[in-house]
Design a protein around this motif. Structure first.
Motif, PDB file in Angstrom:
ATOM      1  N   VAL A 105      -5.559   3.381   6.209  1.00 13.54           N
ATOM      2  CA  VAL A 105      -4.640   4.153   5.372  1.00 13.54           C
ATOM      3  C   VAL A 105      -4.995   5.627   5.476  1.00 13.54           C
ATOM      4  CG1 VAL A 105      -3.729   4.469   3.043  1.00 13.54           C
ATOM      5  CG2 VAL A 105      -4.476   2.196   3.785  1.00 13.54           C
ATOM      6  N   ILE A 111       0.834  -1.205   0.000  1.00 15.34           N
ATOM      7  CA  ILE A 111       0.000   0.000   0.000  1.00 15.34           C
ATOM      8  C   ILE A 111       0.871   1.258   0.000  1.00 15.34           C
ATOM      9  CG2 ILE A 111      -1.722   1.322   1.288  1.00 15.34           C
ATOM     10  CD1 ILE A 111      -2.794  -1.336   2.366  1.00 15.34           C
ATOM     11  N   THR A 159       2.448   1.748  -3.388  1.00 16.14           N
ATOM     12  CA  THR A 159       1.442   2.223  -4.350  1.00 16.14           C
ATOM     13  C   THR A 159       1.157   3.699  -4.147  1.00 16.14           C
ATOM     14  OG1 THR A 159       0.414   0.018  -4.381  1.00 16.14           O
ATOM     15  CG2 THR A 159      -0.897   1.867  -5.208  1.00 16.14           C
ATOM     16  N   VAL A 200       0.057   3.791   7.238  1.00 19.25           N
ATOM     17  CA  VAL A 200      -0.699   2.542   7.106  1.00 19.25           C
ATOM     18  C   VAL A 200      -0.470   1.717   8.372  1.00 19.25           C
ATOM     19  CG1 VAL A 200      -1.196   0.511   5.708  1.00 19.25           C
ATOM     20  CG2 VAL A 200      -0.285   2.585   4.611  1.00 19.25           C
ATOM     21  N   VAL A 242      -4.461  -0.551  -5.394  1.00 21.30           N
ATOM     22  CA  VAL A 242      -4.150  -1.455  -4.285  1.00 21.30           C
ATOM     23  C   VAL A 242      -4.742  -2.832  -4.553  1.00 21.30           C
ATOM     24  CG1 VAL A 242      -4.553  -1.919  -1.835  1.00 21.30           C
ATOM     25  CG2 VAL A 242      -3.882   0.369  -2.590  1.00 21.30           C
TER      26      VAL A 242
END
Length: 264
Positions: free
Chosen positions: A221, A189, A192, A207, A241
């Protein structure tokens, strides 16, 4: 001749009154337009004040026009003021809603909880502010529906301004399977998010494991971005994601129905 002598002045005054009304209406629109352009063109004054000032000037010009028309029929300004003074209580009771809207409009301009072009929620009604004048606030919903809200209701309601600040925090939650590696999913995550130029590096992407649900480990997140990028970034992150999870063997749990046959 007697008819002309008796009614001639009345007819002339009526014609003059019509001409004055037309000119007053024209001048009200012309002057208010000039005021709006002058105020809006000033770099330190926002469009909201320009629209409000133009509306105020327009109604003042129309008021002067009405007084001028009444004077053509022999009603002096002093007499008009006396009549208005005597009728103040009755007018106030009859137009208390309108007067309240005007007062609320002035308060909205002074404190400016929202401006033209901002996306707001006013007492549960959401939309982009298109106009703010003496009486009403005009909103336009994302599906292009016009909403007219009296200023009195707008001033007395809870206002949520989604465009007040230049940046916003995007909050998302992704659920992963209990058998998956949470640290691996967290890193995916973060990678990304960092790959998207719209995500701010300060504050850095956040996160964490925020909940252990009935069927998933929930990862919270928090990403910071420009307010104008909020929705597009949200849609992109959901898709990106999901793709990263699929490519790296991270499962997103979803409800299953299990059929158990009854033994004989």
């Amino acid at each position: 001749m007697e008819y002309a002598a008796a009614y001639g002045p009345v007819v002339m005054n009526a014609v003059k009154a019509i001409v004055v009304l037309i000119l007053g209406w024209f001048l009200a629109g012309l002057i208010s337009g000039i005021v709006r352009r002058r105020v809006v063109s000033h770099p330190k004054i926002d469009d909201t004040i320009g629209n409000f000032a133009a509306s105020l000037v327009r109604w003042l010009v129309l008021l002067v026009t009405i007084i001028a028309v009444l004077q053509l029929f022999g009603i002096e300004a002093t007499s008009l003021v006396a009549v208005l003074g005597a009728a103040t209580l009755a007018i106030g009771l009859a137009l208390q809603g309108t007067l309240s809207d005007i007062a609320a409009g002035v308060m909205l301009i002074i404190f400016r909880p929202y401006k033209l072009g901002q996306f707001v929620d006013i007492g549960g009604t959401s939309g982009t502010v298109k106009d703010l004048n003496l009486f009403v606030t005009e909103l336009v919903t994302p599906d292009n529906v016009q909403i007219i809200m009296p200023n009195g209701k707008a001033w007395g309601a809870v206002v949520t301004n989604f465009s007040a600040h230049e940046t916003r925090r995007l909050d998302l939650t992704f659920g992963i399977d209990y058998g998956d590696d949470a640290d691996k999913a967290i890193q995916l995550i973060i990678d990304t998010a960092k790959a998207d130029s719209r995500v701010h590096s300060d504050p850095a992407p956040w996160v964490r494991v925020t909940n252990l649900g009935d069927s998933s480990v929930d990862l919270g997140v928090r990403l910071w971005c420009d307010a104008s990028d909020y929705w597009e970034l949200k849609f992109h992150m959901l898709k990106a994601v999901k793709k990263a999870f699929d490519e790296n063997g991270i499962n997103i749990p979803y409800p299953h129905i299990m059929s158990v046959p009854k033994s004989a």
